[in-house]
Design a protein around this motif. Sequence first.
Motif, PDB file in Angstrom:
ATOM      1  N   ARG A   4      46.422  37.831  31.912  1.00  0.00           N
ATOM      2  CA  ARG A   4      46.304  39.182  32.128  1.00  0.00           C
ATOM      3  C   ARG A   4      45.651  39.667  33.308  1.00  0.00           C
ATOM      4  O   ARG A   4      44.487  39.316  33.650  1.00  0.00           O
ATOM      5  CB  ARG A   4      45.513  39.769  30.874  1.00  0.00           C
ATOM      6  N   THR A   5      46.388  40.572  33.817  1.00  0.00           N
ATOM      7  CA  THR A   5      45.749  41.021  35.278  1.00  0.00           C
ATOM      8  C   THR A   5      45.483  42.497  35.374  1.00  0.00           C
ATOM      9  O   THR A   5      44.891  42.955  36.313  1.00  0.00           O
ATOM     10  CB  THR A   5      46.934  40.610  36.359  1.00  0.00           C
ATOM     11  N   SER A   6      46.020  43.147  34.328  1.00  0.00           N
ATOM     12  CA  SER A   6      45.713  44.616  34.225  1.00  0.00           C
ATOM     13  C   SER A   6      44.164  45.117  34.029  1.00  0.00           C
ATOM     14  O   SER A   6      43.158  44.308  33.640  1.00  0.00           O
ATOM     15  CB  SER A   6      46.664  45.464  33.484  1.00  0.00           C
ATOM     16  N   THR A   7      43.775  46.214  34.447  1.00  0.00           N
ATOM     17  CA  THR A   7      42.439  46.781  34.006  1.00  0.00           C
ATOM     18  C   THR A   7      42.488  47.632  32.783  1.00  0.00           C
ATOM     19  O   THR A   7      41.392  48.527  32.799  1.00  0.00           O
ATOM     20  CB  THR A   7      42.341  47.636  35.519  1.00  0.00           C
ATOM     21  N   ARG A  13      44.741  41.363  21.517  1.00  0.00           N
ATOM     22  CA  ARG A  13      44.678  40.171  20.745  1.00  0.00           C
ATOM     23  C   ARG A  13      46.142  39.456  21.013  1.00  0.00           C
ATOM     24  O   ARG A  13      47.213  40.004  20.558  1.00  0.00           O
ATOM     25  CB  ARG A  13      44.348  40.316  19.391  1.00  0.00           C
ATOM     26  N   LEU A  14      46.055  38.151  21.222  1.00  0.00           N
ATOM     27  CA  LEU A  14      47.435  37.246  21.228  1.00  0.00           C
ATOM     28  C   LEU A  14      47.238  36.381  20.157  1.00  0.00           C
ATOM     29  O   LEU A  14      46.360  35.773  19.815  1.00  0.00           O
ATOM     30  CB  LEU A  14      47.008  36.468  22.596  1.00  0.00           C
ATOM     31  N   ARG A  15      48.464  36.665  19.209  1.00  0.00           N
ATOM     32  CA  ARG A  15      48.638  35.857  18.210  1.00  0.00           C
ATOM     33  C   ARG A  15      49.738  34.996  18.483  1.00  0.00           C
ATOM     34  O   ARG A  15      50.779  34.985  18.753  1.00  0.00           O
ATOM     35  CB  ARG A  15      48.800  36.743  16.985  1.00  0.00           C
ATOM     36  N   VAL A  16      49.498  33.685  17.966  1.00  0.00           N
ATOM     37  CA  VAL A  16      50.593  32.418  18.151  1.00  0.00           C
ATOM     38  C   VAL A  16      50.385  31.802  16.934  1.00  0.00           C
ATOM     39  O   VAL A  16      49.311  31.215  16.451  1.00  0.00           O
ATOM     40  CB  VAL A  16      50.324  31.624  19.334  1.00  0.00           C
ATOM     41  N   ARG A  17      51.539  31.861  16.029  1.00  0.00           N
ATOM     42  CA  ARG A  17      51.516  31.482  14.745  1.00  0.00           C
ATOM     43  C   ARG A  17      50.165  32.157  13.912  1.00  0.00           C
ATOM     44  O   ARG A  17      50.076  33.395  13.893  1.00  0.00           O
ATOM     45  CB  ARG A  17      51.356  30.109  14.625  1.00  0.00           C
ATOM     46  N   VAL A  39      51.431  40.427  20.975  1.00  0.00           N
ATOM     47  CA  VAL A  39      50.093  41.063  21.493  1.00  0.00           C
ATOM     48  C   VAL A  39      49.828  42.053  20.410  1.00  0.00           C
ATOM     49  O   VAL A  39      50.954  43.018  20.443  1.00  0.00           O
ATOM     50  CB  VAL A  39      50.306  41.129  22.789  1.00  0.00           C
ATOM     51  N   GLU A  40      48.692  42.108  20.175  1.00  0.00           N
ATOM     52  CA  GLU A  40      48.336  43.612  19.521  1.00  0.00           C
ATOM     53  C   GLU A  40      47.220  44.327  20.121  1.00  0.00           C
ATOM     54  O   GLU A  40      46.505  43.775  20.710  1.00  0.00           O
ATOM     55  CB  GLU A  40      47.727  43.096  17.936  1.00  0.00           C
ATOM     56  N   PHE A  41      47.373  45.527  20.358  1.00  0.00           N
ATOM     57  CA  PHE A  41      46.539  46.497  20.805  1.00  0.00           C
ATOM     58  C   PHE A  41      45.919  47.445  19.850  1.00  0.00           C
ATOM     59  O   PHE A  41      46.468  47.798  18.970  1.00  0.00           O
ATOM     60  CB  PHE A  41      47.122  47.312  21.895  1.00  0.00           C
TER      61      PHE A  41
END
Length: 83
Positions: A4-7, A13-17, A39-41
């Motif tokens: 993640r490079t943005s400001t 949140r990154l969800r994997v399985r 990815v959830e915001f």
Amino acid sequence: LTLRTSTTTACPRLRVREETVTWQKGTAWVFDDSLVHSVEFDVDHTATMAEERVVLIVDLWHPKLTDMERDVIQDLYPSTAVK
């Protein structure tokens, strides 16, 4: 590899399985994107998201793949990168 490079002020949140992690700016994650992931915001839907999301994605070969398996994958999914 995803970085993640943005400001963006929101911490996605990154969800994997079934595993979920909070994605902090400047941290990198390596995960198998053939697994279900998202990815959830937390976003106020009454406001507009004026900030741009920038993500650096690098595809890596699994170290146990044979040369033949890599060739098959490259034939199935040709690169769209400019060479």
